[in-house]
Design an enzyme around this catalytic site. Structure first.
Site, PDB file in Angstrom:
ATOM      1  N   ASP A  22       0.853  -1.187   0.000  1.00  0.00           N
ATOM      2  CA  ASP A  22       0.000   0.000   0.000  1.00  0.00           C
ATOM      3  C   ASP A  22       0.886   1.234   0.000  1.00  0.00           C
ATOM      4  O   ASP A  22       2.070   1.170   0.282  1.00  0.00           O
ATOM      5  CB  ASP A  22      -0.976   0.004   1.175  1.00  0.00           C
ATOM      6  N   ILE A  23       0.294   2.366  -0.369  1.00  0.00           N
ATOM      7  CA  ILE A  23       1.018   3.627  -0.407  1.00  0.00           C
ATOM      8  C   ILE A  23       0.993   4.232   0.989  1.00  0.00           C
ATOM      9  O   ILE A  23      -0.074   4.419   1.574  1.00  0.00           O
ATOM     10  CB  ILE A  23       0.383   4.617  -1.401  1.00  0.00           C
ATOM     11  N   ASN A  30      -5.382  12.519  -1.115  1.00  0.00           N
ATOM     12  CA  ASN A  30      -6.813  12.830  -1.202  1.00  0.00           C
ATOM     13  C   ASN A  30      -7.151  14.120  -0.453  1.00  0.00           C
ATOM     14  O   ASN A  30      -7.924  14.945  -0.946  1.00  0.00           O
ATOM     15  CB  ASN A  30      -7.654  11.677  -0.664  1.00  0.00           C
ATOM     16  N   HIS A  35     -10.075  13.544  -4.350  1.00  0.00           N
ATOM     17  CA  HIS A  35     -10.167  12.116  -4.670  1.00  0.00           C
ATOM     18  C   HIS A  35      -9.883  11.828  -6.132  1.00  0.00           C
ATOM     19  O   HIS A  35      -9.357  10.757  -6.463  1.00  0.00           O
ATOM     20  CB  HIS A  35     -11.533  11.561  -4.248  1.00  0.00           C
ATOM     21  N   ASP A  39      -7.286   9.078  -7.325  1.00  0.00           N
ATOM     22  CA  ASP A  39      -7.571   8.003  -8.280  1.00  0.00           C
ATOM     23  C   ASP A  39      -6.540   7.974  -9.395  1.00  0.00           C
ATOM     24  O   ASP A  39      -6.111   6.901  -9.846  1.00  0.00           O
ATOM     25  CB  ASP A  39      -8.976   8.162  -8.865  1.00  0.00           C
ATOM     26  N   GLU A  65      -5.952   2.054  -1.038  1.00  0.00           N
ATOM     27  CA  GLU A  65      -4.643   2.152  -1.673  1.00  0.00           C
ATOM     28  C   GLU A  65      -3.845   0.859  -1.527  1.00  0.00           C
ATOM     29  O   GLU A  65      -2.628   0.838  -1.669  1.00  0.00           O
ATOM     30  CB  GLU A  65      -3.853   3.342  -1.109  1.00  0.00           C
TER      31      GLU A  65
END
Length: 123
Positions: A22-23, A30, A35, A39, A65
């Site tokens: 995950d980041i 965000n 958002h 994305d 994420e």
């Protein structure tokens, strides 16, 4: 699918590794840019990772994420090498022209290797 790869691993007694990542601090993207930009970053991340895995590995989004890679016939050592390659490529990538000084793109990675399956009825 994952269940098919698990069955194939059992049948042929081979390795199967799962790489999950995950980041780090993705919420900041965000919160700072909205958002839609978040994305865009996720799509770019998927492109960078997808371009750096084997053709028969499967990349999928787990949620938010978080992403996962199903890597058939690869042991944990080889999965670690792949994960490090992915980490380096993600960190050096520019995502959607966000200011570099705001958010460094680092990923947290976890790796799991299935055990080579043995039939315990024979013991």
């Amino acid at each position: 699918s994952l269940s098919e790869e698990i069955e194939r691993t059992k049948r042929y007694k081979t390795s199967l590794s799962l790489i999950m990542f995950d980041i780090d601090h993705f919420k900041r993207v965000n919160d700072s840019y909205g958002h839609q930009k978040g994305d865009d970053v996720l799509r770019e991340l998927a492109k960078v990772v997808g371009n750096n895995i084997r053709q028969h590995d499967v990349l999928g989004r787990l949620g938010g994420e978080e992403f996962g890679i199903v890597a058939p016939e690869i042991n944990i050592e080889a999965a670690g090498i792949l994960a490090e390659k992915l980490r380096k490529n993600v960190e050096k990538s520019l995502f959607c022209e966000l200011p570099e000084d705001i958010i460094p793109f680092l990923v947290s990675i976890r790796i799991i290797e299935t055990f080579k399956m043995i039939d315990i009825k024979h013991y």
